[in-house]
Design a protein around this motif. Sequence first.
Motif, PDB file in Angstrom:
ATOM      1  N   ARG A 104      -2.512   8.539  36.773  1.00 42.87           N
ATOM      2  CA  ARG A 104      -2.326   9.980  37.018  1.00 42.87           C
ATOM      3  C   ARG A 104      -1.748  10.124  38.645  1.00 42.87           C
ATOM      4  O   ARG A 104      -2.507   9.815  39.606  1.00 42.87           O
ATOM      5  CB  ARG A 104      -3.354  10.530  36.687  1.00 42.87           C
TER       6      ARG A 104
ATOM      7  N   LEU B  71     -10.391   6.806  30.511  1.00 35.53           N
ATOM      8  CA  LEU B  71     -10.379   8.458  30.478  1.00 35.53           C
ATOM      9  C   LEU B  71     -11.658   8.817  31.346  1.00 35.53           C
ATOM     10  O   LEU B  71     -12.437   8.168  31.554  1.00 35.53           O
ATOM     11  CB  LEU B  71     -10.873   8.814  28.985  1.00 35.53           C
TER      12      LEU B  71
ATOM     13  N   ASP C 249     -12.458  13.656  28.701  1.00 37.05           N
ATOM     14  CA  ASP C 249     -11.378  13.690  27.720  1.00 37.05           C
ATOM     15  C   ASP C 249      -9.991  13.479  27.978  1.00 37.05           C
ATOM     16  O   ASP C 249      -9.180  13.356  27.028  1.00 37.05           O
ATOM     17  CB  ASP C 249     -11.386  14.599  26.816  1.00 37.05           C
ATOM     18  N   THR C 250      -9.759  13.006  29.385  1.00 38.27           N
ATOM     19  CA  THR C 250      -8.336  13.039  29.813  1.00 38.27           C
ATOM     20  C   THR C 250      -7.853  11.706  30.086  1.00 38.27           C
ATOM     21  O   THR C 250      -8.645  10.741  30.991  1.00 38.27           O
ATOM     22  CB  THR C 250      -8.212  13.884  31.225  1.00 38.27           C
TER      23      THR C 250
ATOM     24  N   PRO D 279      -2.215  19.014  23.800  1.00 38.33           N
ATOM     25  CA  PRO D 279      -2.240  17.329  23.916  1.00 38.33           C
ATOM     26  C   PRO D 279      -2.617  16.688  22.712  1.00 38.33           C
ATOM     27  O   PRO D 279      -3.370  16.944  22.039  1.00 38.33           O
ATOM     28  CB  PRO D 279      -3.514  17.589  24.954  1.00 38.33           C
TER      29      PRO D 279
ATOM     30  N   THR E 210       3.891  10.522  30.360  1.00 34.04           N
ATOM     31  CA  THR E 210       3.978  11.705  31.422  1.00 34.04           C
ATOM     32  C   THR E 210       4.103  11.421  32.747  1.00 34.04           C
ATOM     33  O   THR E 210       4.950  12.100  33.408  1.00 34.04           O
ATOM     34  CB  THR E 210       2.402  12.316  31.404  1.00 34.04           C
TER      35      THR E 210
ATOM     36  N   VAL F 204      -6.435   8.955  32.265  1.00 33.44           N
ATOM     37  CA  VAL F 204      -5.965   8.787  33.553  1.00 33.44           C
ATOM     38  C   VAL F 204      -5.144   7.859  33.882  1.00 33.44           C
ATOM     39  O   VAL F 204      -4.473   7.567  34.985  1.00 33.44           O
ATOM     40  CB  VAL F 204      -7.095   9.269  34.492  1.00 33.44           C
TER      41      VAL F 204
END
Length: 267
Positions: free
Chosen positions: A133, A110, A113-114, A240, A227, A116
């Motif tokens: 990502r 991460l 908070d994403t 999310p 994704t 990747v």
Amino acid sequence: MAGYADDLALAHLLADTADSISMGRFRALDLRVESKPDLTPVSDADTAVEQAIRGTLARARPRDGVLGEEFGSTVAAAGRGSRRWVIDPIDGTKNFVRGVPIWGTLIALLEGDTPVAGLVSAPALGRRWWAARGHGAFAGKHQHAATRINVSGVGRLADASFCYASLNGWADTGRLEPVVDLALNTWRSRAYGDFYGYMLLAEGALDIMIEPELSLWDVAALIPIITEAGGTITELTGRPAGDKTAAIATNGLLHETILTALTTRQR
């Protein structure tokens, strides 16, 4: 994968170590299993895998934090930063302790908070899935035997393959009836369990996977894979998916239909 190539290479090395430990304990006659305070099982394989991964990360990524299911959150030795590894040492522990081969190690990176980058390794199935990502999602036996994966193009609910988890959990949320309605109104319904339904979704083998509640270590690694394969994963509101939320994953084409079904078909 410029930007994340080193991180994914490290994730594969971590998975190699995890696979060696977990496969050595799978179906072992002396496997030790205890109950955690939430009454879910934890085996000596869970703790050994997480300890090994944490040890490697402490050496290879001293500036990165770690969150794991068994030992909680650890701030990086070099100080708090924006990057954090999130680990589920064995997702599907109940399967693991019963000898069912559908279990795996989940590793996510991460930034803030994403999520990747993510990797799922299921050694008893002889398969891994990974993504970063902006660079697509892949599956194969290992990093150098990989095929790019994509979600399906199914656009009608009546043609969809529907996967679910924990009917008791959906009953607890008051949404059992709409889940059953979905099962009855799709082409096929099955419960493959834990990470596996999400990975089958990413491969295009099924079209919908839903779960009533997941912790961050259960879902973080799944998000980049789904994704990057072209799918969508959110909680029930469409935001999310995250810690202690539902996880609604689809091929994207069916997402609004599923969210509407789960949030309006209640009596």
